[in-house]
Design a protein around this motif. Structure first.
Motif, PDB file in Angstrom:
ATOM      1  N   GLU A   1      42.170 -52.791 -37.008  1.00 40.05           N
ATOM      2  CA  GLU A   1      41.120 -53.650 -36.466  1.00 40.05           C
ATOM      3  C   GLU A   1      39.895 -52.832 -36.074  1.00 40.05           C
ATOM      4  O   GLU A   1      38.751 -53.221 -36.336  1.00 40.05           O
ATOM      5  CB  GLU A   1      41.664 -54.410 -35.250  1.00 40.05           C
ATOM      6  CG  GLU A   1      40.623 -55.193 -34.456  1.00 40.05           C
ATOM      7  CD  GLU A   1      40.046 -56.378 -35.205  1.00 40.05           C
ATOM      8  OE1 GLU A   1      38.999 -56.895 -34.774  1.00 40.05           O
ATOM      9  OE2 GLU A   1      40.652 -56.790 -36.222  1.00 40.05           O
ATOM     10  N   ALA A   2      40.124 -51.662 -35.440  1.00 41.49           N
ATOM     11  CA  ALA A   2      39.013 -50.801 -35.052  1.00 41.49           C
ATOM     12  C   ALA A   2      38.231 -50.338 -36.272  1.00 41.49           C
ATOM     13  O   ALA A   2      36.988 -50.350 -36.269  1.00 41.49           O
ATOM     14  CB  ALA A   2      39.547 -49.599 -34.278  1.00 41.49           C
ATOM     15  N   VAL A   3      38.948 -49.956 -37.334  1.00 41.83           N
ATOM     16  CA  VAL A   3      38.277 -49.510 -38.559  1.00 41.83           C
ATOM     17  C   VAL A   3      37.484 -50.657 -39.179  1.00 41.83           C
ATOM     18  O   VAL A   3      36.333 -50.484 -39.615  1.00 41.83           O
ATOM     19  CB  VAL A   3      39.302 -48.947 -39.565  1.00 41.83           C
ATOM     20  CG1 VAL A   3      38.624 -48.642 -40.899  1.00 41.83           C
ATOM     21  CG2 VAL A   3      39.964 -47.688 -39.012  1.00 41.83           C
ATOM     22  N   SER A   4      38.071 -51.852 -39.216  1.00 37.74           N
ATOM     23  CA  SER A   4      37.376 -52.992 -39.826  1.00 37.74           C
ATOM     24  C   SER A   4      36.111 -53.369 -39.061  1.00 37.74           C
ATOM     25  O   SER A   4      35.138 -53.838 -39.654  1.00 37.74           O
ATOM     26  CB  SER A   4      38.326 -54.196 -39.906  1.00 37.74           C
ATOM     27  OG  SER A   4      38.630 -54.688 -38.610  1.00 37.74           O
ATOM     28  N   ARG A   5      36.120 -53.149 -37.761  1.00 41.05           N
ATOM     29  CA  ARG A   5      34.922 -53.462 -36.965  1.00 41.05           C
ATOM     30  C   ARG A   5      33.813 -52.449 -37.187  1.00 41.05           C
ATOM     31  O   ARG A   5      32.626 -52.796 -37.174  1.00 41.05           O
ATOM     32  CB  ARG A   5      35.277 -53.484 -35.481  1.00 41.05           C
ATOM     33  CG  ARG A   5      36.143 -54.626 -35.024  1.00 41.05           C
ATOM     34  CD  ARG A   5      36.246 -54.582 -33.512  1.00 41.05           C
ATOM     35  NE  ARG A   5      37.224 -55.514 -32.974  1.00 41.05           N
ATOM     36  CZ  ARG A   5      37.459 -55.678 -31.680  1.00 41.05           C
ATOM     37  NH1 ARG A   5      36.785 -54.958 -30.794  1.00 41.05           N
ATOM     38  NH2 ARG A   5      38.359 -56.546 -31.262  1.00 41.05           N
ATOM     39  N   VAL A   6      34.211 -51.174 -37.344  1.00 41.68           N
ATOM     40  CA  VAL A   6      33.234 -50.087 -37.353  1.00 41.68           C
ATOM     41  C   VAL A   6      32.776 -49.726 -38.764  1.00 41.68           C
ATOM     42  O   VAL A   6      31.592 -49.477 -39.002  1.00 41.68           O
ATOM     43  CB  VAL A   6      33.829 -48.845 -36.630  1.00 41.68           C
ATOM     44  CG1 VAL A   6      32.930 -47.627 -36.826  1.00 41.68           C
ATOM     45  CG2 VAL A   6      34.049 -49.144 -35.157  1.00 41.68           C
ATOM     46  N   LYS A   7      33.715 -49.679 -39.712  1.00 42.66           N
ATOM     47  CA  LYS A   7      33.387 -49.216 -41.060  1.00 42.66           C
ATOM     48  C   LYS A   7      32.733 -50.340 -41.878  1.00 42.66           C
ATOM     49  O   LYS A   7      33.215 -51.470 -41.892  1.00 42.66           O
ATOM     50  CB  LYS A   7      34.659 -48.728 -41.772  1.00 42.66           C
ATOM     51  CG  LYS A   7      34.397 -47.864 -42.994  1.00 42.66           C
ATOM     52  CD  LYS A   7      35.704 -47.263 -43.505  1.00 42.66           C
ATOM     53  CE  LYS A   7      35.449 -46.261 -44.614  1.00 42.66           C
ATOM     54  NZ  LYS A   7      34.767 -46.822 -45.762  1.00 42.66           N
ATOM     55  N   SER A   8      31.661 -50.002 -42.531  1.00 43.51           N
ATOM     56  CA  SER A   8      30.956 -50.988 -43.359  1.00 43.51           C
ATOM     57  C   SER A   8      31.794 -51.361 -44.574  1.00 43.51           C
ATOM     58  O   SER A   8      32.570 -50.535 -45.075  1.00 43.51           O
ATOM     59  CB  SER A   8      29.608 -50.430 -43.817  1.00 43.51           C
ATOM     60  OG  SER A   8      28.788 -50.149 -42.705  1.00 43.51           O
ATOM     61  N   PRO A   9      31.643 -52.584 -45.060  1.00 47.25           N
ATOM     62  CA  PRO A   9      32.386 -52.989 -46.271  1.00 47.25           C
ATOM     63  C   PRO A   9      32.025 -52.108 -47.456  1.00 47.25           C
ATOM     64  O   PRO A   9      30.948 -51.514 -47.503  1.00 47.25           O
ATOM     65  CB  PRO A   9      31.924 -54.439 -46.488  1.00 47.25           C
ATOM     66  CG  PRO A   9      31.409 -54.890 -45.161  1.00 47.25           C
ATOM     67  CD  PRO A   9      30.847 -53.680 -44.495  1.00 47.25           C
ATOM     68  N   GLU A  10      32.951 -52.022 -48.384  1.00 49.56           N
ATOM     69  CA  GLU A  10      32.738 -51.215 -49.584  1.00 49.56           C
ATOM     70  C   GLU A  10      31.452 -51.651 -50.273  1.00 49.56           C
ATOM     71  O   GLU A  10      31.218 -52.834 -50.509  1.00 49.56           O
ATOM     72  CB  GLU A  10      33.925 -51.394 -50.540  1.00 49.56           C
ATOM     73  CG  GLU A  10      34.012 -50.337 -51.626  1.00 49.56           C
ATOM     74  CD  GLU A  10      34.427 -48.982 -51.099  1.00 49.56           C
ATOM     75  OE1 GLU A  10      34.007 -47.977 -51.702  1.00 49.56           O
ATOM     76  OE2 GLU A  10      35.166 -48.932 -50.095  1.00 49.56           O
ATOM     77  N   GLY A  11      30.601 -50.664 -50.574  1.00 49.29           N
ATOM     78  CA  GLY A  11      29.348 -50.955 -51.258  1.00 49.29           C
ATOM     79  C   GLY A  11      28.162 -51.064 -50.330  1.00 49.29           C
ATOM     80  O   GLY A  11      27.010 -50.919 -50.763  1.00 49.29           O
ATOM     81  N   ASP A  12      28.399 -51.316 -49.037  1.00 49.75           N
ATOM     82  CA  ASP A  12      27.312 -51.386 -48.056  1.00 49.75           C
ATOM     83  C   ASP A  12      27.045 -50.004 -47.472  1.00 49.75           C
ATOM     84  O   ASP A  12      27.932 -49.147 -47.427  1.00 49.75           O
ATOM     85  CB  ASP A  12      27.663 -52.351 -46.921  1.00 49.75           C
ATOM     86  CG  ASP A  12      27.676 -53.796 -47.381  1.00 49.75           C
ATOM     87  OD1 ASP A  12      27.372 -54.034 -48.572  1.00 49.75           O
ATOM     88  OD2 ASP A  12      28.019 -54.677 -46.569  1.00 49.75           O
ATOM     89  N   ALA A  13      25.799 -49.795 -47.046  1.00 46.79           N
ATOM     90  CA  ALA A  13      25.433 -48.512 -46.438  1.00 46.79           C
ATOM     91  C   ALA A  13      26.160 -48.353 -45.103  1.00 46.79           C
ATOM     92  O   ALA A  13      26.240 -49.294 -44.304  1.00 46.79           O
ATOM     93  CB  ALA A  13      23.926 -48.442 -46.236  1.00 46.79           C
ATOM     94  N   GLN A  14      26.705 -47.165 -44.873  1.00 45.21           N
ATOM     95  CA  GLN A  14      27.446 -46.888 -43.642  1.00 45.21           C
ATOM     96  C   GLN A  14      26.576 -46.059 -42.694  1.00 45.21           C
ATOM     97  O   GLN A  14      26.084 -44.994 -43.061  1.00 45.21           O
ATOM     98  CB  GLN A  14      28.735 -46.122 -43.947  1.00 45.21           C
ATOM     99  CG  GLN A  14      29.491 -45.655 -42.723  1.00 45.21           C
ATOM    100  CD  GLN A  14      30.142 -46.813 -41.969  1.00 45.21           C
ATOM    101  OE1 GLN A  14      30.889 -47.602 -42.546  1.00 45.21           O
ATOM    102  NE2 GLN A  14      29.848 -46.927 -40.681  1.00 45.21           N
ATOM    103  N   THR A  15      26.389 -46.558 -41.492  1.00 43.77           N
ATOM    104  CA  THR A  15      25.700 -45.776 -40.472  1.00 43.77           C
ATOM    105  C   THR A  15      26.663 -44.721 -39.945  1.00 43.77           C
ATOM    106  O   THR A  15      27.789 -45.032 -39.533  1.00 43.77           O
ATOM    107  CB  THR A  15      25.254 -46.672 -39.303  1.00 43.77           C
ATOM    108  OG1 THR A  15      24.401 -47.702 -39.807  1.00 43.77           O
ATOM    109  CG2 THR A  15      24.523 -45.862 -38.244  1.00 43.77           C
ATOM    110  N   LEU A  16      26.225 -43.459 -39.976  1.00 43.43           N
ATOM    111  CA  LEU A  16      27.109 -42.392 -39.514  1.00 43.43           C
ATOM    112  C   LEU A  16      26.289 -41.254 -38.919  1.00 43.43           C
ATOM    113  O   LEU A  16      25.085 -41.134 -39.148  1.00 43.43           O
ATOM    114  CB  LEU A  16      28.009 -41.885 -40.649  1.00 43.43           C
ATOM    115  CG  LEU A  16      27.351 -41.389 -41.938  1.00 43.43           C
ATOM    116  CD1 LEU A  16      26.900 -39.940 -41.827  1.00 43.43           C
ATOM    117  CD2 LEU A  16      28.321 -41.537 -43.111  1.00 43.43           C
TER     118      LEU A  16
END
Length: 444
Positions: free
Chosen positions: A106-121
């Motif tokens: 659940e924590a990963v799904s909230r924080v990690k952007s969906p596949e193909g979307d830009a990830q803020t890091l």
């Protein structure tokens, strides 16, 4: 995906504790059990501040398996990682492994952007030592997070993702420091805040293993700081002590007396609740079942005159309750509402349990952890388990002296300094709170 409960440890002087040294984060379950053959049962993972009363696996004292040199972990090591973000979760006090896995996902799904979307890091340096875990901005070296090692409760490594789950600091005025619930709610329904930090790294598994190894090294340092040579606690020596001790369990006395084993018929009106409160007997019981903790005045259970607080309920209408979760047992009792007759199989037991621990020398720690008089964890096969100690019980008396109103530090001191035969009286903590008016009974 692997999710591990971090070995929790806390000494009174160093603020360190350990309860499950066999679970090194990142290691497979089979390798954990092979390296540490004495598992612990831990009933409270992230909401207790423990004082170390535990006997820990001696093999852990003789070698510290892991990817790092112990000396390096004392000074601290750094891993490169990307910080993806953090999120807060609400959790029950004692979540199961499956729930912990779901929490990490659940924590990963909230924080990690969906596949193909830009990830803020943010590129970070993850600093790991036997004292703390710090997150530093890789460019500026500014401290983004600084967590004492003892606050880390779980670690999950999911591919190249690492989730650190930590206890959330709460105001001391909040009940038990971390409750967010409806007042008067049953203990099992209370929710606790936990913060989850999500990182991405090619070294995800090494990071998890290194944190687990940090706990092990810190435990060795704790032993040495308290004048105990880890090599003195050899596995053979401890095994020899265990093999000379007989199992003591208060339940055996009551279960072996046929007069205590009863089949009862209770009469009730259709639509009427049974009028009871039940609690868990506690891990370490000879038969894990539920205990009658309270009865409603004028309710069917109280009217019958056949039941007493402390009775252990084995079955209801031929449905065994042995080994069932508390919520399941409560559901079975709630399902009796429209019945007019109820058959109970019980074992009559007093509400207070007697414990007898035999500790031949102070170098043998007691094998359980305690917080504010409540037993939080217990080592399987240790002298405490053999003496009848149960997880979730409140200590009422130590060697004939009441500790009901005794401060936590004094309880720890009394136990730490006891040698020879240690006599205790305990009862389920939930029952203690009911009997002392600290909680309002929720009858079913």
């Amino acid at each position: 995906m692997t999710v591990h409960c971090i070995p929790q440890w806390l000494s009174q002087s160093l603020h360190l504790h350990i309860t499950r040294p066999h679970e090194s984060p990142g290691a497979s379950l089979s390798s954990q059990l092979a390296a540490h053959p004495w598992p612990f049962h831990c009933s409270t993972f992230f909401s207790c501040s423990f004082v170390s009363l535990s006997i820990h696996s001696p093999c852990l004292s003789l070698s510290v398996p892991g990817p790092c040199e112990p000396e390096d972990l004392i000074d601290g090591i750094i891993f490169a990682a990307n910080y993806l973000g953090s999120t807060q979760l609400l959790s029950e006090r004692n979540p199961s492994k499956n729930i912990r896995m779901m929490q990490a996902q659940e924590a990963v799904s909230r924080v990690k952007s969906p596949e193909g979307d830009a990830q803020t890091l943010t590129e970070v340096d993850l600093f790991i030592s036997t004292q703390r875990i710090k997150v530093l901005n890789a460019d500026t070296q500014e401290t983004m997070m600084d967590n004492a090692l003892r606050t880390i409760s779980y670690i999950a490594d999911i591919g190249n993702i690492v989730v650190l789950m930590a206890r959330r600091r709460m105001p001391r005025t909040a009940s038990q420091d971390c409750i967010e619930t409806t007042p008067g709610a049953p203990e099992a329904k209370k929710q606790y805040r936990m913060i989850c930090h999500v990182f991405e790294s090619e070294d995800a598994q090494l990071i998890a293993q290194s944190i687990g190894q940090s706990f092990s090294v810190a435990y060795q340092e704790f032993l040495r700081a308290n004048g105990i040579n880890p090599e003195d606690l050899s596995q053979k020596e401890y095994s020899d002590i265990i093999n000379t001790q007989e199992m003591y369990n208060d339940d055996l006395i009551h279960f072996s007396n046929s007069e205590n084993c009863k089949e009862l018929q209770l009469e009730k009106h259709k639509g009427e609740i049974l009028g009871v409160v039940i609690v868990e007997s506690g891990w370490g019981s000879i038969l894990p079942t539920v205990i009658l903790a309270n009865m409603m005045n004028g309710g069917p259970a109280a009217r019958s005159g056949k039941l007493s607080i402390g009775d252990q309920i084995m079955s209801i209408n031929n449905t065994s309750l042995v080994g069932l979760p508390l919520a399941t047992c409560q559901g079975i009792i709630k399902g009796l509402k429209n019945q007019v007759q109820v058959k109970l199989n019980i074992v009559s037991c007093p509400p207070v349990t007697t414990v007898l621990i035999k500790r031949p020398d102070l170098k043998y720690q007691l094998g359980f952890s305690v917080q504010n008089g409540i037993i939080c964890s217990l080592m399987r096969g240790g002298i405490a388990e053999r003496g009848g100690v149960r997880v979730g019980h409140r200590i009422i008396e130590i060697n004939g002296q009441s500790v009901v109103a005794t401060a936590h530090e004094k309880i720890v001191q009394a136990l730490s300094n006891s040698v020879g035969e240690i006599h205790m009286k305990t009862m389920p903590a939930a029952m203690f709170r009911l009997l002392t008016g600290q909680e309002t009974p929720m009858y079913i």
